[in-house]
Design an enzyme around this catalytic site. Structure first.
Site, PDB file in Angstrom:
ATOM      1  N   PHE A  66       6.746   1.849  -4.079  1.00  0.00           N
ATOM      2  CA  PHE A  66       8.121   2.061  -3.636  1.00  0.00           C
ATOM      3  C   PHE A  66       8.670   3.448  -3.965  1.00  0.00           C
ATOM      4  O   PHE A  66       9.733   3.819  -3.469  1.00  0.00           O
ATOM      5  CB  PHE A  66       9.082   0.987  -4.196  1.00  0.00           C
ATOM      6  N   TYR A  76       2.857   4.829   0.801  1.00  0.00           N
ATOM      7  CA  TYR A  76       3.477   5.434   1.979  1.00  0.00           C
ATOM      8  C   TYR A  76       2.432   6.293   2.689  1.00  0.00           C
ATOM      9  O   TYR A  76       1.590   6.926   2.045  1.00  0.00           O
ATOM     10  CB  TYR A  76       4.654   6.312   1.570  1.00  0.00           C
ATOM     11  N   ASP A  93       0.846  -1.193   0.000  1.00  0.00           N
ATOM     12  CA  ASP A  93       0.000   0.000   0.000  1.00  0.00           C
ATOM     13  C   ASP A  93       0.880   1.242   0.000  1.00  0.00           C
ATOM     14  O   ASP A  93       2.098   1.152   0.190  1.00  0.00           O
ATOM     15  CB  ASP A  93      -0.996  -0.004   1.167  1.00  0.00           C
ATOM     16  N   HIS A 115      11.512  -9.017   0.964  1.00  0.00           N
ATOM     17  CA  HIS A 115      11.186  -7.598   0.821  1.00  0.00           C
ATOM     18  C   HIS A 115      12.438  -6.738   1.047  1.00  0.00           C
ATOM     19  O   HIS A 115      13.323  -7.121   1.818  1.00  0.00           O
ATOM     20  CB  HIS A 115      10.111  -7.234   1.856  1.00  0.00           C
TER      21      HIS A 115
END
Length: 221
Positions: free
Chosen positions: A79, A68, A66, A188
């Site tokens: 990202f 920031y 989702d 991740h």
């Protein structure tokens, strides 16, 4: 909520965007605004992934969770942060991996719009979030939409590279036809897991190797 998407996406998303659950998402976001809640990204950027990367130039999908949730960061690309914003930890590790693969790599900013414009769909599974509350919109049908998007990309395209950086993203493999697409997996880039083989995973060079093998233009990271 009137999605701003590149016309090429209308061929596979027009019917999806007219479904009742999309109207429910819109009603929810309107109700949050009436409660004076701050939601990121701003409305015009919610579908930025689909306006920045035309379907007919799609090469790579990098899946996030989702947006920031701090001011000024989110702008609709997974990202990525807006120009002038401090680079978040996960993106910092992405850049570290790029430097591992391309020594001397020095990013200009935290914005990844130049990736998107080269055919990298930077897609979050959940497209909005309440300020300072990560995953706060996890149950408002966004994943129904983005899961269907992944399925439609898989069904309608050939030889797309799907980049799944952690267990959450890797659950989406069931939506992708592995016989006609490529899947790259690793932990991740978060500081909590990057040391467990995200760093030195070689994905950026691997992506360009695959593109080169298909006679497609490589991504200038």
């Amino acid at each position: 909520m009137l999605p701003q998407i590149h016309p090429s996406w209308e061929t596979i998303l027009k019917d999806e965007l007219s479904k009742d659950y999309i109207k429910d998402i819109s009603l929810f976001l309107d109700s949050e605004a009436l409660k004076w809640k701050t939601v990121y990204p701003e409305q015009k950027s919610i579908f930025a992934a689909f306006s920045s990367t035309p379907l007919n130039s799609l090469k790579v999908v990098i899946l996030g969770q989702d947006p920031y949730h701090w001011p000024g960061q989110a702008h609709g690309l997974s990202f990525s942060v807006q120009e002038g914003i401090k680079i978040p930890p996960s993106l910092r590790n992405i850049y570290k991996e790029l430097e591992n693969e391309y020594p001397g790599y020095t990013p200009d900013s935290g914005s990844l719009i130049h990736w998107a414009e080269q055919g990298v769909l930077l897609l979050n599974s959940i497209l909005t979030v309440e300020a300072k509350k990560p995953a706060s919109h996890a149950k408002i049908w966004w994943e129904t939409f983005t899961d269907n998007v992944l399925q439609k990309i898989s069904d309608s395209q050939q030889w797309i590279i799907f980049v799944l950086w952690w267990a959450y993203a890797q659950k989406k493999k069931v939506l992708i036809d592995c016989d006609k697409h490529f899947i790259l997996e690793s932990p991740h880039p978060s500081p909590f897991s990057a040391h467990r083989w995200f760093l030195w995973n070689g994905h950026f060079k691997r992506i360009n190797y695959i593109l080169n093998d298909q006679w497609k233009e490589e991504i200038k990271w």
